[in-house]
Design a protein around this motif. Structure first.
Motif, PDB file in Angstrom:
ATOM      1  N   UNK A 138      23.158   1.112  -5.703  1.00 54.97           N
ATOM      2  CA  UNK A 138      23.881   1.337  -5.522  1.00 54.97           C
ATOM      3  C   UNK A 138      24.697   1.275  -4.350  1.00 54.97           C
ATOM      4  N   UNK A 139      23.986   0.903  -3.156  1.00 51.61           N
ATOM      5  CA  UNK A 139      24.288   1.272  -1.689  1.00 51.61           C
ATOM      6  C   UNK A 139      24.888  -0.203  -2.044  1.00 51.61           C
ATOM      7  N   UNK A 140      24.262  -1.748  -2.519  1.00 47.96           N
ATOM      8  CA  UNK A 140      25.049  -2.630  -2.408  1.00 47.96           C
ATOM      9  C   UNK A 140      26.325  -2.645  -3.163  1.00 47.96           C
ATOM     10  N   UNK A 141      26.767  -2.167  -3.891  1.00 48.02           N
ATOM     11  CA  UNK A 141      28.179  -2.000  -4.532  1.00 48.02           C
ATOM     12  C   UNK A 141      29.296  -1.148  -3.258  1.00 48.02           C
ATOM     13  N   UNK A 142      29.641  -2.544  -3.488  1.00 47.74           N
ATOM     14  CA  UNK A 142      30.798  -2.523  -2.608  1.00 47.74           C
ATOM     15  C   UNK A 142      31.947  -1.329  -2.754  1.00 47.74           C
ATOM     16  N   UNK A 143      31.787  -1.436  -4.642  1.00 42.26           N
ATOM     17  CA  UNK A 143      32.802  -0.647  -5.172  1.00 42.26           C
ATOM     18  C   UNK A 143      32.532   0.881  -4.547  1.00 42.26           C
ATOM     19  N   UNK A 144      30.984   1.378  -4.504  1.00 38.46           N
ATOM     20  CA  UNK A 144      30.634   2.232  -3.872  1.00 38.46           C
ATOM     21  C   UNK A 144      30.150   3.347  -3.005  1.00 38.46           C
ATOM     22  N   UNK A 145      31.485   2.331  -1.742  1.00 39.14           N
ATOM     23  CA  UNK A 145      30.482   2.755  -0.364  1.00 39.14           C
ATOM     24  C   UNK A 145      32.026   3.913   0.544  1.00 39.14           C
ATOM     25  N   UNK A 146      31.251   4.844   0.764  1.00 33.69           N
ATOM     26  CA  UNK A 146      32.277   5.676   0.549  1.00 33.69           C
ATOM     27  C   UNK A 146      32.194   6.471   2.092  1.00 33.69           C
ATOM     28  N   UNK A 147      31.045   5.866   2.847  1.00 31.33           N
ATOM     29  CA  UNK A 147      31.062   6.709   4.148  1.00 31.33           C
ATOM     30  C   UNK A 147      30.489   5.243   4.726  1.00 31.33           C
ATOM     31  N   UNK A 148      30.316   5.424   6.252  1.00 27.85           N
ATOM     32  CA  UNK A 148      29.938   5.017   7.272  1.00 27.85           C
ATOM     33  C   UNK A 148      28.515   4.417   7.183  1.00 27.85           C
ATOM     34  N   UNK A 149      27.948   3.035   7.862  1.00 26.59           N
ATOM     35  CA  UNK A 149      26.530   3.596   8.576  1.00 26.59           C
ATOM     36  C   UNK A 149      26.138   2.521   7.304  1.00 26.59           C
ATOM     37  N   UNK A 150      24.849   1.576   7.555  1.00 31.79           N
ATOM     38  CA  UNK A 150      23.871   1.602   7.187  1.00 31.79           C
ATOM     39  C   UNK A 150      24.259   0.380   7.098  1.00 31.79           C
ATOM     40  N   UNK A 151      25.037  -0.599   7.949  1.00 30.02           N
ATOM     41  CA  UNK A 151      25.188  -1.198   7.377  1.00 30.02           C
ATOM     42  C   UNK A 151      24.357  -3.184   7.325  1.00 30.02           C
ATOM     43  N   UNK A 152      23.103  -2.888   7.503  1.00 30.45           N
ATOM     44  CA  UNK A 152      22.001  -3.729   7.521  1.00 30.45           C
ATOM     45  C   UNK A 152      21.880  -3.794   5.727  1.00 30.45           C
ATOM     46  N   UNK A 153      21.590  -2.767   5.717  1.00 28.15           N
ATOM     47  CA  UNK A 153      20.952  -2.718   4.111  1.00 28.15           C
ATOM     48  C   UNK A 153      21.344  -3.026   3.083  1.00 28.15           C
ATOM     49  N   UNK A 154      23.025  -2.400   2.964  1.00 29.40           N
ATOM     50  CA  UNK A 154      24.514  -2.376   2.169  1.00 29.40           C
ATOM     51  C   UNK A 154      24.527  -3.125   2.207  1.00 29.40           C
ATOM     52  N   UNK A 155      25.049  -4.477   3.715  1.00 26.62           N
ATOM     53  CA  UNK A 155      25.121  -6.013   3.300  1.00 26.62           C
ATOM     54  C   UNK A 155      23.968  -6.750   2.676  1.00 26.62           C
ATOM     55  N   UNK A 156      22.772  -6.629   2.959  1.00 24.17           N
ATOM     56  CA  UNK A 156      21.495  -6.995   2.596  1.00 24.17           C
ATOM     57  C   UNK A 156      21.204  -7.115   0.729  1.00 24.17           C
ATOM     58  N   UNK A 157      22.072  -5.919   0.154  1.00 24.26           N
ATOM     59  CA  UNK A 157      21.775  -5.654  -0.667  1.00 24.26           C
ATOM     60  C   UNK A 157      23.115  -6.701  -2.034  1.00 24.26           C
ATOM     61  N   UNK A 158      24.371  -6.184  -0.959  1.00 28.90           N
ATOM     62  CA  UNK A 158      25.056  -7.231  -1.285  1.00 28.90           C
ATOM     63  C   UNK A 158      24.897  -8.274  -1.765  1.00 28.90           C
TER      64      UNK A 158
END
Length: 231
Positions: A138-158
């Motif tokens: 769910x960290x790959x969901x742009x709509x669910x980003x609520x906090x900074x950080x985990x940029x590598x992981x979030x963007x890779x899953x998106x």
């Protein structure tokens, strides 16, 4: 006997996928980078000869295609793209960004899943189930980003989500399905000890999504319990 191929099988969710599908009577093709060090997986192999263990680094093009050739005679009903990394889990967002680690995260979490999926398309086409599952977040969901950080992981899953969504449209005429699954917060090495789910609970729920899958579901982004996640 149906066949499943699982990447990142040496621990956590990957190992649990192996356990549950062996117990369900499937032929399990378990892969990981260092089979000689995968003690739990080796023990599972000793207990059931329906499981075979194969070396596979999802960032290594040659290894992927060598394994695809070795398994040429095996139709694969279900491909689980489980291998993944999360380097930043314990890194503060204000620390210096390691762009090499970011690129490697993409190589494993996004590109690796696509490399493996493409390499085994012929195996999937010759099977009955014909399903690719990408273990995303769910960290790959742009709509669910609520906090900074985990940029590598979030963007890779998106990126994985976007690629697999498009891939699902390419594969639909071939009657091959693609399903994006968020496993929940699981008590694994990646998830940590405070996770809300055990690996067994997570995989049992995700198997329900696999069991009820139809081609009309291809390209959907779901939580382990079946709820849709916004892109």
């Amino acid at each position: 006997m149906p066949t499943i191929l699982i990447t990142g099988s040496n621990r956590g969710l990957g190992l649990e996928w192996c356990r549950q599908y062996v117990q369900a009577g499937w032929r399990v093709l378990a892969t990981c980078r260092f089979p000689a060090e995968a003690k739990a997986l080796q023990q599972l192999k000793k207990e059931n000869n329906a499981l075979t263990l194969h070396r596979l680094d999802v960032t290594d093009h040659d290894q992927i295609h060598t394994l695809a050739k070795e398994l040429a005679d095996h139709p694969i009903d279900l491909l689980i793209n489980n291998a993944g990394v999360y380097f930043e889990k314990y890194v503060r967002p204000d620390q210096t960004t390691d762009y090499g680690a970011w690129a490697h995260t993409f190589s494993v979490n996004s590109i690796g899943a696509m490399r493996v999926s493409r390499a085994f398309l012929d195996h999937l086409r010759r099977s009955q189930k014909r399903l690719i599952v990408a273990i995303t977040s769910h960290m790959g969901s742009i709509a669910e980003i609520e906090n900074p950080g985990s940029y590598f992981y979030r963007s890779s899953k998106a990126a994985l989500n976007a690629a697999m969504k498009g891939f699902s449209l390419e594969l639909k005429p071939l009657q091959i399905g693609v399903l994006l699954l968020h496993p929940g917060w699981v008590r694994t090495q990646m998830g940590g000890p405070d996770g809300l789910l055990s690996p067994q609970e997570s995989v049992e729920n995700m198997r329900n999504r696999v069991d009820t899958f139809t081609l009309a579901d291809s390209g959907r982004f779901l939580r382990y319990d079946g709820h849709e996640i916004p892109w």
